[in-house]
Enzyme design. Structure first.
Site, PDB file in Angstrom:
ATOM      1  N   ASP A   9       0.867  -1.180   0.000  1.00 55.63           N
ATOM      2  CA  ASP A   9       0.000   0.000   0.000  1.00 55.63           C
ATOM      3  C   ASP A   9       0.906   1.233   0.000  1.00 55.63           C
ATOM      4  O   ASP A   9       2.137   1.111  -0.148  1.00 55.63           O
ATOM      5  CB  ASP A   9      -0.998  -0.038   1.178  1.00 55.63           C
ATOM      6  CG  ASP A   9      -0.362   0.310   2.521  1.00 55.63           C
ATOM      7  OD1 ASP A   9       0.883   0.427   2.603  1.00 55.63           O
ATOM      8  OD2 ASP A   9      -1.122   0.456   3.502  1.00 55.63           O
ATOM      9  N   CYS A  66       3.334  -2.721   3.978  1.00 56.02           N
ATOM     10  CA  CYS A  66       2.446  -1.608   4.313  1.00 56.02           C
ATOM     11  C   CYS A  66       3.203  -0.752   5.328  1.00 56.02           C
ATOM     12  O   CYS A  66       4.429  -0.872   5.420  1.00 56.02           O
ATOM     13  CB  CYS A  66       1.081  -2.097   4.806  1.00 56.02           C
ATOM     14  SG  CYS A  66       1.067  -2.966   6.385  1.00 56.02           S
ATOM     15  N   THR A  68       3.350  -0.834   8.629  1.00 54.01           N
ATOM     16  CA  THR A  68       3.995  -1.663   9.659  1.00 54.01           C
ATOM     17  C   THR A  68       4.273  -3.085   9.186  1.00 54.01           C
ATOM     18  O   THR A  68       4.999  -3.818   9.857  1.00 54.01           O
ATOM     19  CB  THR A  68       3.068  -1.777  10.890  1.00 54.01           C
ATOM     20  OG1 THR A  68       1.829  -2.346  10.443  1.00 54.01           O
ATOM     21  CG2 THR A  68       2.821  -0.426  11.541  1.00 54.01           C
ATOM     22  N   HIS A  99      11.930 -22.435   9.960  1.00 51.95           N
ATOM     23  CA  HIS A  99      10.961 -23.090  10.844  1.00 51.95           C
ATOM     24  C   HIS A  99       9.510 -23.018  10.363  1.00 51.95           C
ATOM     25  O   HIS A  99       8.772 -23.983  10.532  1.00 51.95           O
ATOM     26  CB  HIS A  99      11.018 -22.469  12.252  1.00 51.95           C
ATOM     27  CG  HIS A  99      12.302 -22.759  12.971  1.00 51.95           C
ATOM     28  ND1 HIS A  99      12.494 -22.445  14.289  1.00 51.95           N
ATOM     29  CD2 HIS A  99      13.462 -23.326  12.550  1.00 51.95           C
ATOM     30  CE1 HIS A  99      13.722 -22.811  14.655  1.00 51.95           C
ATOM     31  NE2 HIS A  99      14.338 -23.335  13.612  1.00 51.95           N
ATOM     32  N   HIS A 134       9.411 -29.355  12.380  1.00 47.20           N
ATOM     33  CA  HIS A 134       8.647 -28.154  12.005  1.00 47.20           C
ATOM     34  C   HIS A 134       7.451 -28.502  11.126  1.00 47.20           C
ATOM     35  O   HIS A 134       6.444 -27.808  11.145  1.00 47.20           O
ATOM     36  CB  HIS A 134       9.558 -27.148  11.301  1.00 47.20           C
ATOM     37  CG  HIS A 134      10.731 -26.757  12.146  1.00 47.20           C
ATOM     38  ND1 HIS A 134      10.581 -26.083  13.337  1.00 47.20           N
ATOM     39  CD2 HIS A 134      12.058 -27.000  12.003  1.00 47.20           C
ATOM     40  CE1 HIS A 134      11.771 -25.909  13.885  1.00 47.20           C
ATOM     41  NE2 HIS A 134      12.681 -26.457  13.095  1.00 47.20           N
TER      42      HIS A 134
END
Ligand code: RB5
Length: 149
Positions: A9, A66, A68, A99, A134
């Site tokens: 964004d 974006c 964050t 992982h 995993h």
């Protein structure tokens, strides 16, 4: 050639050029789902485009951005089969491949610099999934996804 979907964004746009050029240097083919400038847009639309491209197999993996990295990762993770991880350093980038076999990483344009984004993309893209114990955990995550359909 590995095909990588990229989307952002307006808050993540500042990282996109560095991310795209790093992926190309690493030998990837990049499919750019936008946005293409800093005009305000809604991050769920871009998270969904990248996530659907990865989930359908059109692209092998993706990088989303974006402000964050959080909002766009939440959106991407609603698509079945997507394991999108918010990553803020190279340690997280490597470990989320080792992982979690993260098929998408999410970066924050208001959290990290374009140079940090380059290092993070490199660390994730070149790391290997370790499988083994995993895989059991990824299967458990997939099971949660099945239950909610
Ligand atoms: C847009 O202002 C901002 O909310 C978005 O880029 C992102 O940070 C959301 O998680």
């Amino acid at each position: 050639m590995v095909k990588v979907a990229v989307g952002c964004d307006h808050g993540g746009f500042v990282l996109k050029e560095s991310v795209v050029s790093t992926l190309k240097l690493l030998g990837a083919e990049v499919v750019d789902f936008g946005c293409f400038d800093e005009s305000s847009v809604d991050y769920p639309a871009y998270g969904e485009k990248v996530a659907r491209a990865v989930a359908s197999g059109e692209c092998e993996c993706g990088v989303i951005m974006c402000g964050t990295g959080i909002g766009i990762s939440i959106a991407a993770n609603k698509v079945k089969g997507i394991r999108a991880a918010v990553v803020t350093n190279t340690y997280m980038a490597k470990l989320t491949k080792n992982h979690n076999n993260a098929n998408i990483i999410a970066l924050g344009g208001r959290v990290i610099t374009p140079q940090e984004a380059e290092e993070i993309v490199k660390a994730w893209f070149t790391a290997e999934y370790e499988g083994g114990r995993h895989q059991r955990r990824l299967d458990m995550i997939a099971k949660i996804e099945e239950d909610r359909q």
